[in-house]
Design a protein around this motif. Structure first.
Motif, PDB file in Angstrom:
ATOM      1  N   PHE A  16       0.843  -1.189   0.000  1.00  0.00           N
ATOM      2  CA  PHE A  16       0.000   0.000   0.000  1.00  0.00           C
ATOM      3  C   PHE A  16       0.880   1.242   0.000  1.00  0.00           C
ATOM      4  N   GLU A  17       0.567   2.162  -0.914  1.00  0.00           N
ATOM      5  CA  GLU A  17       1.231   3.466  -0.916  1.00  0.00           C
ATOM      6  C   GLU A  17       0.239   4.490  -0.376  1.00  0.00           C
ATOM      7  N   THR A  18       0.583   5.107   0.727  1.00  0.00           N
ATOM      8  CA  THR A  18      -0.327   6.056   1.371  1.00  0.00           C
ATOM      9  C   THR A  18      -0.076   7.470   0.862  1.00  0.00           C
ATOM     10  N   LYS A  19      -1.139   8.088   0.389  1.00  0.00           N
ATOM     11  CA  LYS A  19      -1.081   9.480  -0.061  1.00  0.00           C
ATOM     12  C   LYS A  19      -1.986  10.316   0.841  1.00  0.00           C
ATOM     13  N   THR A  20      -1.568  11.524   1.117  1.00  0.00           N
ATOM     14  CA  THR A  20      -2.353  12.408   1.971  1.00  0.00           C
ATOM     15  C   THR A  20      -2.964  13.529   1.144  1.00  0.00           C
ATOM     16  N   LEU A  21      -4.257  13.750   1.336  1.00  0.00           N
ATOM     17  CA  LEU A  21      -4.909  14.863   0.650  1.00  0.00           C
ATOM     18  C   LEU A  21      -4.112  16.134   0.905  1.00  0.00           C
ATOM     19  N   ASP A  22      -3.732  16.799  -0.174  1.00  0.00           N
ATOM     20  CA  ASP A  22      -2.760  17.889  -0.035  1.00  0.00           C
ATOM     21  C   ASP A  22      -3.324  19.269  -0.342  1.00  0.00           C
ATOM     22  N   HIS A  23      -4.635  19.360  -0.540  1.00  0.00           N
ATOM     23  CA  HIS A  23      -5.235  20.664  -0.839  1.00  0.00           C
ATOM     24  C   HIS A  23      -6.250  20.953   0.261  1.00  0.00           C
ATOM     25  N   ASP A  24      -5.787  21.553   1.339  1.00  0.00           N
ATOM     26  CA  ASP A  24      -6.597  21.784   2.534  1.00  0.00           C
ATOM     27  C   ASP A  24      -7.003  23.255   2.559  1.00  0.00           C
TER      28      ASP A  24
ATOM     29  N   ALA B  21      -6.804   5.560 -14.087  1.00  0.00           N
ATOM     30  CA  ALA B  21      -5.349   5.644 -13.919  1.00  0.00           C
ATOM     31  C   ALA B  21      -4.965   6.613 -12.813  1.00  0.00           C
ATOM     32  N   GLN B  22      -5.942   7.226 -12.199  1.00  0.00           N
ATOM     33  CA  GLN B  22      -5.689   8.190 -11.134  1.00  0.00           C
ATOM     34  C   GLN B  22      -6.784   8.090 -10.085  1.00  0.00           C
ATOM     35  N   VAL B  23      -6.539   8.727  -8.938  1.00  0.00           N
ATOM     36  CA  VAL B  23      -7.540   8.776  -7.872  1.00  0.00           C
ATOM     37  C   VAL B  23      -7.706  10.236  -7.456  1.00  0.00           C
ATOM     38  N   SER B  24      -8.895  10.766  -7.593  1.00  0.00           N
ATOM     39  CA  SER B  24      -9.225  12.116  -7.121  1.00  0.00           C
ATOM     40  C   SER B  24     -10.333  11.996  -6.088  1.00  0.00           C
ATOM     41  N   ARG B  25     -10.149  12.666  -4.983  1.00  0.00           N
ATOM     42  CA  ARG B  25     -11.142  12.590  -3.917  1.00  0.00           C
ATOM     43  C   ARG B  25     -11.352  13.965  -3.282  1.00  0.00           C
ATOM     44  N   VAL B  26     -12.611  14.247  -2.938  1.00  0.00           N
ATOM     45  CA  VAL B  26     -12.966  15.433  -2.167  1.00  0.00           C
ATOM     46  C   VAL B  26     -13.570  14.957  -0.855  1.00  0.00           C
ATOM     47  N   LYS B  27     -13.162  15.577   0.247  1.00  0.00           N
ATOM     48  CA  LYS B  27     -13.773  15.271   1.536  1.00  0.00           C
ATOM     49  C   LYS B  27     -14.354  16.563   2.113  1.00  0.00           C
TER      50      LYS B  27
ATOM     51  N   PHE C 277     -11.008  19.289   2.160  1.00  0.00           N
ATOM     52  CA  PHE C 277      -9.818  18.514   1.829  1.00  0.00           C
ATOM     53  C   PHE C 277     -10.014  17.927   0.439  1.00  0.00           C
ATOM     54  N   ASN C 278      -9.011  17.956  -0.397  1.00  0.00           N
ATOM     55  CA  ASN C 278      -9.087  17.185  -1.638  1.00  0.00           C
ATOM     56  C   ASN C 278      -7.682  16.861  -2.134  1.00  0.00           C
ATOM     57  N   GLY C 279      -7.611  15.902  -3.001  1.00  0.00           N
ATOM     58  CA  GLY C 279      -6.316  15.503  -3.538  1.00  0.00           C
ATOM     59  C   GLY C 279      -6.482  14.709  -4.817  1.00  0.00           C
ATOM     60  N   THR C 280      -5.455  14.729  -5.653  1.00  0.00           N
ATOM     61  CA  THR C 280      -5.410  13.938  -6.889  1.00  0.00           C
ATOM     62  C   THR C 280      -4.066  13.238  -6.953  1.00  0.00           C
ATOM     63  N   PHE C 281      -4.090  11.931  -7.202  1.00  0.00           N
ATOM     64  CA  PHE C 281      -2.860  11.145  -7.194  1.00  0.00           C
ATOM     65  C   PHE C 281      -2.868  10.128  -8.330  1.00  0.00           C
ATOM     66  N   ALA C 282      -1.686   9.891  -8.882  1.00  0.00           N
ATOM     67  CA  ALA C 282      -1.527   8.921  -9.960  1.00  0.00           C
ATOM     68  C   ALA C 282      -1.423   7.514  -9.412  1.00  0.00           C
ATOM     69  N   LEU C 283      -1.975   6.562 -10.143  1.00  0.00           N
ATOM     70  CA  LEU C 283      -1.588   5.172  -9.985  1.00  0.00           C
ATOM     71  C   LEU C 283      -0.425   4.998 -10.955  1.00  0.00           C
TER      72      LEU C 283
END
Length: 296
Positions: free
Chosen positions: A69-77, A244-250, A276-282
């Motif tokens: 598992f690669e843990t990414k942290t939402l980086d747009h706070d 191919a990517q993961v985008s999430r809004v909290k 909080f939101n973030g976008t990360f590549a697989l």
């Protein structure tokens, strides 16, 4: 205290669904969840392949599997609050009501900023994992179809499902596509509609989404709202498989305090919004399933 998530959830979701250009990027990979309120765990599963079967034997060949598992942290706070004087609400005949402020904030700030962040972050992620997938060639009506066909060929050679891919582009790119040398158009005389020059799909792509110019840059300054950074270049198109990517809004906090409920604001209304939101590549997938053309 009024919970705006409860009161305005349907309206907020309707706005995000209709006005957010990158909305489909937030609906991909539904099994990947936000954990610990702000982290995303991206799975990296690897398995071994088949081995020859021995007939008459009672056993199967042993395989191996692993996952990291690669843990990414939402980086747009982000957060904002508005203190609204009840007399301003009254004297503007409710124009400055909290509901109207919320609506205008979503349309002019919140939703455009989310697009700006998402597309620019996708650019930086692709530049990290596969910079060769970013072209700076000037697109013209002479070379646009050859450029498009080259991208499709690469996607198909890497086994990326074209039917799942989306073309995000500027209106300028779409105009060049309409006038491309070699493109075919149809004339339906029976319906009296004349020449239909709309470009709504290419090959078997999921869809073409036109993105406003200001939301389609490579870098932004988010110190006060959003503004194009000095290093920001125009993105002309992004062709990507959303998976191919993961985008999430909290939505962690959207509340309004009535007059007298918060000692800081006395008889004023207080509206607070945090996201909080973030976008990360697989990484391995994005390097095969995303291509861009940007300003040189």
């Amino acid at each position: 205290m009024i919970n705006y998530v409860s009161q305005f959830y349907n309206q907020i979701m309707e706005l995000y669904g209709s006005d957010l250009k990158s909305v489909k990027l937030f609906n991909s990979n539904p099994t990947i969840k936000i954990i610990n309120t702000k982290d995303i765990r991206l799975p990296k599963i690897k398995t071994s392949g088949y081995k020859d079967h021995t007939r008459g034997s009672l056993g199967f060949n042993s395989g191996t599997y692993e996952n990291e598992f690669e843990t990414k942290t939402l980086d747009h706070d982000r957060d904002i609050e508005f203190v609204v004087d009840p007399m301003d609400v009254d004297e503007t005949n409710q124009v400055l009501s909290i509901g109207n402020i919320q609506h205008d904030f979503d349309r002019r700030q919140s939703i455009p900023e989310l697009d700006c962040y998402t597309f620019s972050k996708l650019y930086s992620e692709l530049n990290r994992v596969a910079p060769a997938n970013i072209s700076t060639d000037v697109i013209t009506k002479t070379n646009i179809l050859a450029d498009f066909d080259a991208v499709v060929e690469k996607l198909e050679n890497d086994g990326v499902p074209i039917s799942r891919c989306i073309i995000y582009c500027t209106s300028t790119y779409k105009k060049i596509l309409k006038n491309a040398e070699g493109i075919q158009r149809t004339l339906d005389v029976s319906k009296g509609n004349g020449l239909d020059r709309r470009v709504t799909s290419m090959e078997n792509f999921d869809e073409i989404v036109t993105v406003p110019l200001e939301r389609f840059k490579t870098a932004y300054d988010f110190s006060d709202g959003y503004a194009v950074a000095t290093t920001g270049k125009q993105i002309n198109y992004i062709i990507v498989d959303p998976d191919a990517q993961v985008s999430r809004v909290k939505y962690s906090y959207i509340h309004m305090f009535a007059p007298g409920s918060d000692s800081r604001t006395a008889d004023n209304y207080l509206y607070q919004n945090r996201r909080f939101n973030g976008t990360f590549a697989l990484d391995d997938f994005l390097s095969k399933a995303c291509y861009m053309n940007v300003e040189a």
